[in-house]
Motif scaffolding. Structure first.
Motif, PDB file in Angstrom:
ATOM      1  N   GLU A 303       0.737  -1.327  -0.073  1.00  8.46           N
ATOM      2  CA  GLU A 303      -0.079   0.062   0.138  1.00  8.46           C
ATOM      3  C   GLU A 303       0.829   1.093   0.038  1.00  8.46           C
ATOM      4  O   GLU A 303       0.591   2.396  -0.152  1.00  8.46           O
ATOM      5  CB  GLU A 303      -0.867   0.186   1.206  1.00  8.46           C
ATOM      6  CG  GLU A 303      -2.028  -1.176   1.206  1.00  8.46           C
ATOM      7  CD  GLU A 303      -2.446  -1.206   2.646  1.00  8.46           C
ATOM      8  OE1 GLU A 303      -3.786  -0.826   2.319  1.00  8.46           O
ATOM      9  OE2 GLU A 303      -2.025  -1.422   3.552  1.00  8.46           O
ATOM     10  N   LEU A 304       2.012   1.127   0.347  1.00 11.75           N
ATOM     11  CA  LEU A 304       2.936   2.425   0.490  1.00 11.75           C
ATOM     12  C   LEU A 304       4.198   2.322  -0.572  1.00 11.75           C
ATOM     13  O   LEU A 304       4.763   1.395  -0.650  1.00 11.75           O
ATOM     14  CB  LEU A 304       3.650   2.481   2.132  1.00 11.75           C
ATOM     15  CG  LEU A 304       2.152   2.822   3.005  1.00 11.75           C
ATOM     16  CD1 LEU A 304       2.712   2.641   4.539  1.00 11.75           C
ATOM     17  CD2 LEU A 304       1.559   3.861   2.874  1.00 11.75           C
ATOM     18  N   TYR A 305       4.670   3.367  -0.970  1.00 11.32           N
ATOM     19  CA  TYR A 305       5.748   3.354  -1.647  1.00 11.32           C
ATOM     20  C   TYR A 305       7.175   3.828  -0.789  1.00 11.32           C
ATOM     21  O   TYR A 305       7.186   5.092  -0.494  1.00 11.32           O
ATOM     22  CB  TYR A 305       5.479   4.337  -2.978  1.00 11.32           C
ATOM     23  CG  TYR A 305       6.621   4.180  -3.959  1.00 11.32           C
ATOM     24  CD1 TYR A 305       7.125   3.143  -4.829  1.00 11.32           C
ATOM     25  CD2 TYR A 305       7.385   5.710  -4.084  1.00 11.32           C
ATOM     26  CE1 TYR A 305       8.001   3.198  -5.603  1.00 11.32           C
ATOM     27  CE2 TYR A 305       8.409   5.458  -5.159  1.00 11.32           C
ATOM     28  CZ  TYR A 305       8.601   4.491  -5.939  1.00 11.32           C
ATOM     29  OH  TYR A 305       9.820   4.311  -6.912  1.00 11.32           O
ATOM     30  N   ALA A 306       7.944   3.238  -0.667  1.00  6.00           N
ATOM     31  CA  ALA A 306       8.908   3.293   0.416  1.00  6.00           C
ATOM     32  C   ALA A 306       9.821   4.744   0.253  1.00  6.00           C
ATOM     33  O   ALA A 306      10.176   5.390   1.011  1.00  6.00           O
ATOM     34  CB  ALA A 306       9.978   1.794   0.647  1.00  6.00           C
ATOM     35  N   PRO A 307      10.091   4.841  -1.109  1.00  3.53           N
ATOM     36  CA  PRO A 307      11.069   5.935  -1.543  1.00  3.53           C
ATOM     37  C   PRO A 307      10.536   7.360  -1.141  1.00  3.53           C
ATOM     38  O   PRO A 307      11.151   8.316  -0.874  1.00  3.53           O
ATOM     39  CB  PRO A 307      11.287   5.784  -2.962  1.00  3.53           C
ATOM     40  CG  PRO A 307      11.154   4.756  -3.433  1.00  3.53           C
ATOM     41  CD  PRO A 307      10.183   3.742  -2.302  1.00  3.53           C
ATOM     42  N   VAL A 308       9.305   7.401  -0.838  1.00  2.00           N
ATOM     43  CA  VAL A 308       8.595   8.880  -0.409  1.00  2.00           C
ATOM     44  C   VAL A 308       8.509   8.991   0.893  1.00  2.00           C
ATOM     45  O   VAL A 308       8.074  10.136   1.274  1.00  2.00           O
ATOM     46  CB  VAL A 308       7.289   9.141  -0.979  1.00  2.00           C
ATOM     47  CG1 VAL A 308       7.305   8.930  -2.674  1.00  2.00           C
ATOM     48  CG2 VAL A 308       6.261   8.026  -0.356  1.00  2.00           C
ATOM     49  N   PHE A 309       9.038   8.053   1.620  1.00  2.00           N
ATOM     50  CA  PHE A 309       8.892   8.258   3.062  1.00  2.00           C
ATOM     51  C   PHE A 309      10.481   8.330   3.757  1.00  2.00           C
ATOM     52  O   PHE A 309      11.243   7.839   3.270  1.00  2.00           O
ATOM     53  CB  PHE A 309       8.232   6.875   3.826  1.00  2.00           C
ATOM     54  CG  PHE A 309       6.664   7.087   3.555  1.00  2.00           C
ATOM     55  CD1 PHE A 309       5.941   7.588   4.390  1.00  2.00           C
ATOM     56  CD2 PHE A 309       6.160   6.081   2.495  1.00  2.00           C
ATOM     57  CE1 PHE A 309       4.586   7.950   4.170  1.00  2.00           C
ATOM     58  CE2 PHE A 309       4.918   6.390   2.258  1.00  2.00           C
ATOM     59  CZ  PHE A 309       4.195   7.149   3.147  1.00  2.00           C
ATOM     60  N   ARG A 310      10.469   8.943   4.882  1.00  3.03           N
ATOM     61  CA  ARG A 310      11.696   9.118   5.400  1.00  3.03           C
ATOM     62  C   ARG A 310      12.178   7.813   6.091  1.00  3.03           C
ATOM     63  O   ARG A 310      13.357   7.328   5.940  1.00  3.03           O
ATOM     64  CB  ARG A 310      11.744  10.126   6.753  1.00  3.03           C
ATOM     65  CG  ARG A 310      11.525  11.478   6.263  1.00  3.03           C
ATOM     66  CD  ARG A 310      11.397  12.424   7.489  1.00  3.03           C
ATOM     67  NE  ARG A 310      11.469  13.833   6.940  1.00  3.03           N
ATOM     68  CZ  ARG A 310      12.553  14.329   6.867  1.00  3.03           C
ATOM     69  NH1 ARG A 310      13.677  13.942   6.797  1.00  3.03           N
ATOM     70  NH2 ARG A 310      12.540  15.842   6.368  1.00  3.03           N
ATOM     71  N   ASN A 311      11.056   7.138   6.716  1.00  3.92           N
ATOM     72  CA  ASN A 311      11.421   5.863   7.372  1.00  3.92           C
ATOM     73  C   ASN A 311      10.094   5.336   7.181  1.00  3.92           C
ATOM     74  O   ASN A 311       9.102   5.351   8.076  1.00  3.92           O
ATOM     75  CB  ASN A 311      11.708   6.008   8.815  1.00  3.92           C
ATOM     76  CG  ASN A 311      12.331   4.700   9.525  1.00  3.92           C
ATOM     77  OD1 ASN A 311      11.836   3.496   9.148  1.00  3.92           O
ATOM     78  ND2 ASN A 311      13.609   4.614  10.170  1.00  3.92           N
ATOM     79  N   ILE A 312      10.012   4.165   6.157  1.00  6.01           N
ATOM     80  CA  ILE A 312       8.594   3.514   6.278  1.00  6.01           C
ATOM     81  C   ILE A 312       8.447   2.672   7.081  1.00  6.01           C
ATOM     82  O   ILE A 312       7.318   2.513   7.603  1.00  6.01           O
ATOM     83  CB  ILE A 312       8.618   3.053   4.629  1.00  6.01           C
ATOM     84  CG1 ILE A 312       7.160   2.431   4.602  1.00  6.01           C
ATOM     85  CG2 ILE A 312       9.450   1.734   4.904  1.00  6.01           C
ATOM     86  CD1 ILE A 312       6.910   1.607   2.980  1.00  6.01           C
ATOM     87  N   SER A 313       9.365   1.909   7.995  1.00  6.53           N
ATOM     88  CA  SER A 313       9.191   1.117   8.899  1.00  6.53           C
ATOM     89  C   SER A 313       8.264   1.983  10.052  1.00  6.53           C
ATOM     90  O   SER A 313       7.510   1.290  10.526  1.00  6.53           O
ATOM     91  CB  SER A 313      10.247   0.382   9.490  1.00  6.53           C
ATOM     92  OG  SER A 313      11.172  -0.191   8.287  1.00  6.53           O
ATOM     93  N   MET A 314       9.017   3.014  10.432  1.00  5.66           N
ATOM     94  CA  MET A 314       8.562   3.610  11.394  1.00  5.66           C
ATOM     95  C   MET A 314       7.035   4.213  11.345  1.00  5.66           C
ATOM     96  O   MET A 314       6.169   4.391  11.999  1.00  5.66           O
ATOM     97  CB  MET A 314       9.437   4.917  11.903  1.00  5.66           C
ATOM     98  CG  MET A 314      10.503   4.539  12.598  1.00  5.66           C
ATOM     99  SD  MET A 314      11.775   5.960  13.068  1.00  5.66           S
ATOM    100  CE  MET A 314      10.930   6.402  14.287  1.00  5.66           C
TER     101      MET A 314
END
Length: 655
Positions: A303-314
């Motif tokens: 559901e989420l695109y990792a590169p657009v987040f600072r820390n997708i895990s958090m």
């Protein structure tokens, strides 16, 4: 009987003639609309093989006219209306079907929204409430006064900034001031007239003309721009008057790299005060913080695109905990129209949509304030300004006092405000004046602000940068969403808009009519053809230039994302939306104001592979900037709520 038959045949012939005449009128009207496109050539620039450089006459002149005394429902001729946004007209003025330059003065009704189109029982004339421009002309609407004086406590300060010593922008001199007239503010707020002192920032020097009401501006290359004003003394030079902040560059600049370091520092060390007594709700938040900091590693997500987040895990873990833990109490205090009356259309729609969706929410809202982790104060900064501000008074203290009385009333009735000093309370406001209105008495609250200016009190790591969204349709906020694929985007960069503030005239001075790949225009005239041309340009451009207006924020940032165009943000000290969780380097370019002369070189330095990655990221991040009639997971409502929750998690302290 024969006469009756002959008469009927004659009527049929006349009816055909009338149909023919009406058809000719309609065709003529459509033809005129095409001629109204900006500078006559904007539509041609959309053609794939168009390499012709657009030429424009250098000298601009307004139609000479003088303002007469205005009475209700009397047509008024406004100078330069072809270049002016309706938002620059006085309260109650709207565009009619009489053409570009004709406006009609309407009666102002208490509680009526002149520009936002919110359907309410207090609205009398619904047509007069809508924004007449479907494309974005940001900064201020009809009641906003961008030329407010800088007060002693509004000096531009920044904890970790550097002075702007070099660059193409010089601070204006003290004698380059604009004085507004209390009676006739229409001309003084015209974007071209009001920006003449701003033009001096790029080397344009004003000089007086022999004609009354006429002013010549000398450009560095020897060309002249002629501005004609009505025959009245509404614009004077007063060496003793303070400069307006919107007319000059900031005294200090904090670049995006400094904002990054400040965010890391504030995450590591909370500046919030300890609560006066402990609460079970604080324990819930502290437990959530521990789980967020130790979130399981996540590289990809469906559901989420990792590169657009600072820390997708958090982010992922924090969002899950928000859904399972967060409870909010919405205060019932406050009367309409300032409280509990959302505006769902226009420039300030973000605060209205959040208010509507939050008050109707059953998942997060609780009726017992003792069960709440956060407390929402549902007021509209736009309606506060519209209801209480005395036009041309240059005094906003009554607005601030009104919110001060409200917060004191809450503190006297409930014990929750006093426990934390308001640190677990939040507000959502999109009007430019919101930082001023909420100063001091709401200083410890979490503020979700469109005007996210670090020099105007925005606290990185505590406050939330709220996306400014220009909503055209209340029923369908996602209208015109999407754009052309990268292979069909023939335009390198595009901008069109009014000359609000000091920066946009500098942008046009460097790039308007200078390069066929840089489609940089000024104001676009009203009309269906212009609206479609504006939208099609954004859908057909690789990069969309988003310069600041009177304030640091601009709805063009979100609109570029809507049309899948990589936004190029040109606004010093602006904290990008959801700065706490989003990685803006993945889907945007942030350019310092001093680098406007190098704008094309900066864009060309982006390789084709990098651009394709950014364009994909724009499409992926788009879901986080959408308002839905019914909120959806990860949409703009939930992203705003999450950032408020997220910042509170890292600010809370145990007793």
């Amino acid at each position: 009987m024969m006469y009756t038959i002959d008469f009927q045949k004659l009527c049929e012939i006349d009816r055909r003639k009338w149909i023919l005449v009406l058809s000719l009128v309609a065709i003529t009207h459509l033809f005129c609309q095409t001629l109204m496109l900006p500078y006559g050539d904007a539509l041609l620039s959309l053609l794939p093989d168009n390499t012709e450089i657009i030429h424009q006459k250098v000298s601009l002149s307004f139609k000479e006219s003088s303002l007469k005394s205005v009475s209700l429902d009397e047509p008024v001729r406004v100078d330069g209306a072809r270049f002016a946004n309706l938002s620059l007209l006085p309260t109650g003025v709207e565009n009619t079907d009489g053409g570009d330059d004709w406006y009609r003065v309407k009666t102002r009704v208490a509680g009526q929204i002149v520009d936002d189109g919110e359907k309410s029982s207090s609205i009398v004339n619904e047509k007069s409430l809508d924004n007449d421009f479907d494309f974005v002309e940001d900064a201020t609407l009809d009641n906003d006064n961008p030329f407010e004086e800088i007060e002693a406590d509004e000096e531009l300060k920044v904890r970790s900034g550097i002075n702007q010593e070099h660059g193409s922008v010089r601070p204006p001199s003290e004698d380059e001031t604009i004085e507004n007239s209390n009676e006739l503010s229409t001309v003084s707020r015209d974007p071209l007239v009001s920006s003449r002192s701003s033009l001096s920032n790029s080397g344009i020097s004003p000089r007086n003309s022999s004609k009354s009401g006429e002013q010549n501006l000398s450009l560095p290359n020897g060309r002249n721009v002629v501005l004609l004003q009505p025959n009245m003394s509404t614009t004077t030079t007063n060496p003793g008057r303070k400069k307006m902040r919107c007319e000059m560059p900031p005294k200090s600049v904090m670049y995006i790299s400094q904002m990054e370091r400040l965010l890391v520092r504030h995450r590591a060390r909370s500046r919030a005060a300890r609560p006066r007594w402990s609460s079970e709700r604080d324990k819930d938040i502290l437990a959530a913080k521990l789980q967020i900091e130790n979130a399981p590693l996540l590289k990809t997500d469906q559901e989420l695109y990792a590169p657009v987040f600072r820390n997708i895990s958090m982010f992922k873990r924090s969002y899950e905990l928000m859904e399972s833990t967060l409870k909010i109490y919405v205060y019932k205090e406050g009367a309409k129209p300032i409280f509990h009356q959302p505006i769902l259309k226009g420039l300030y729609a973000s605060e209205g949509w959040f208010m509507k969706l939050m008050e109707r929410n059953r998942k997060y809202v609780v009726k017992d304030p003792r069960k709440a982790h956060l407390f929402y104060m549902p007021f509209s900064s736009r309606m506060l300004e519209y209801t209480l501000y005395v036009r041309n008074s240059h005094d906003r203290t009554n607005l601030r006092q009104y919110l001060k009385d409200y917060s004191e009333r809450i503190a006297a009735k409930y014990r929750f405000w006093n426990r934390t000093g308001g640190a677990d309370h939040f507000l959502v406001a999109c009007h430019d004046w919101a930082p001023y209105e909420t100063r001091h008495h709401m200083e410890h609250c979490i503020k979700a602000l469109c005007n996210a200016d670090v020099t105007a009190g925005f606290k990185i790591g505590r406050d939330v940068s709220l996306p400014e969204t220009y909503i055209r349709s209340q029923r369908n906020p996602l209208r015109d969403l999407g754009g052309k694929p990268p292979s069909q985007r023939r335009i390198l960069a595009f901008y069109a808009g009014n000359m609000h503030g000091y920066l946009r005239p500098i942008l046009l001075e460097h790039w308007k009519d200078r390069d066929p790949e840089m489609k940089i225009f000024g104001p676009m005239p009203p009309g269906v053809a212009s609206k479609m041309s504006y939208i099609q340009h954004m859908k057909s451009s690789k990069f969309c230039i988003c310069p600041k207006g009177y304030e640091v924020n601009s709805p063009r940032v979100v609109e570029a994302i809507y049309y899948e165009c990589v936004p190029v943000i040109v606004s010093d000290n602006f904290v990008p939306p959801f700065f706490d969780v989003l990685n803006w380097d993945a889907f945007s370019i942030i350019v310092a104001e001093k680098d406007i002369p190098n704008l094309k070189d900066i864009l060309l330095s982006v390789t084709e592979q990098k651009y394709l990655q950014m364009q994909v990221a724009v499409r992926k991040v788009q879901q986080h900037f959408l308002w839905h009639v019914k909120p959806q997971k990860y949409d703009l409502f939930h992203m705003t709520l999450h950032s408020i929750w997220y910042n509170r998690v890292f600010q809370v302290k145990a007793r």
